[in-house]
Design a protein around this motif. Structure first.
Motif, mmCIF file in Angstrom:
data_model
loop_
_atom_site.group_PDB
_atom_site.id
_atom_site.type_symbol
_atom_site.label_atom_id
_atom_site.label_comp_id
_atom_site.label_asym_id
_atom_site.label_seq_id
_atom_site.Cartn_x
_atom_site.Cartn_y
_atom_site.Cartn_z
ATOM 1 N N PHE A 217 88.381 26.342 74.104
ATOM 2 C CA PHE A 217 87.427 25.243 73.940
ATOM 3 C C PHE A 217 87.859 23.953 74.646
ATOM 4 O O PHE A 217 87.014 23.290 75.252
ATOM 5 N N PRO A 218 89.143 23.551 74.610
ATOM 6 C CA PRO A 218 89.506 22.335 75.357
ATOM 7 C C PRO A 218 89.203 22.461 76.858
ATOM 8 O O PRO A 218 88.683 21.515 77.461
ATOM 9 N N SER B 76 80.661 18.055 70.847
ATOM 10 C CA SER B 76 81.497 18.690 69.821
ATOM 11 C C SER B 76 81.136 20.152 69.649
ATOM 12 O O SER B 76 79.952 20.507 69.680
ATOM 13 N N HIS C 76 87.179 25.030 62.641
ATOM 14 C CA HIS C 76 87.825 24.314 63.747
ATOM 15 C C HIS C 76 86.794 23.386 64.382
ATOM 16 O O HIS C 76 85.614 23.729 64.456
ATOM 17 N N VAL D 147 88.267 29.994 69.674
ATOM 18 C CA VAL D 147 88.338 28.582 70.054
ATOM 19 C C VAL D 147 89.457 28.255 71.038
ATOM 20 O O VAL D 147 89.569 27.115 71.479
ATOM 21 N N ALA E 103 86.388 20.879 67.953
ATOM 22 C CA ALA E 103 86.902 20.367 69.227
ATOM 23 C C ALA E 103 85.830 19.457 69.802
ATOM 24 O O ALA E 103 84.640 19.756 69.715
ATOM 25 N N SER E 104 86.252 18.327 70.388
ATOM 26 C CA SER E 104 85.262 17.425 70.970
ATOM 27 C C SER E 104 85.860 16.691 72.156
ATOM 28 O O SER E 104 87.080 16.652 72.340
#
Length: 135
Positions: free
Chosen positions: A121-122, A100, A4, A118, A6-7
């Motif tokens: 994560f956002p 990231s 996965h 995750v 996320a950034s």
């Protein structure tokens, strides 16, 4: 392998993001998924840290690579599962900075662990961005 990425992009400098990352005791300011955390040595390759998520057990992780103002990678072994999280900072030509989190999980419960690891994560990246921009 379960993976996965996320950034998020921010106007904060890589150094501002790094200052927050390297202050492990301060991670609770921008990561609501941490009830308690303790770094057992310098923020450097090979150092271990223990972390407790709200309402859960304490687990131990190891900093595998630490490159100032660029990246760090941590490894957590839970049962027979290996969780790697690559945290990267990239200065963009636009003048912005990309933060990231890339995750790789291997083991018998990788598909189950992935979304749990995750899922926030956002929110974590958004909170990190806000704090870094207000430094």
């Amino acid at each position: 392998m379960w993976t996965h990425v996320a950034s998020i992009e921010t106007s904060a400098t890589p150094a501002a993001v790094w200052a927050l990352w390297s202050d492990v005791a301060g991670w609770k300011q921008w990561n609501a998924g941490i009830a308690n955390i303790e770094l057992h040595g310098p923020f450097a390759d090979g150092t271990r840290f223990t972390m407790q998520v709200p309402g859960d057990d304490i687990f131990s992780s190891t900093l595998l690579t630490v490159r100032e103002n660029q990246e760090f990678t941590d490894e957590t072994i839970i049962d027979d599962n290996r969780v790697l999280v690559f945290h990267r900072i990239e200065a963009l030509p636009s003048g912005l900075t990309r933060i990231s989190y890339s995750t790789e999980i291997t083991g018998p419960q990788e598909a189950e662990f992935g979304p749990m690891v995750v899922g926030d994560f956002p929110d974590v990246l958004a909170a990190l961005k806000r704090l870094a921009e207000n430094q």
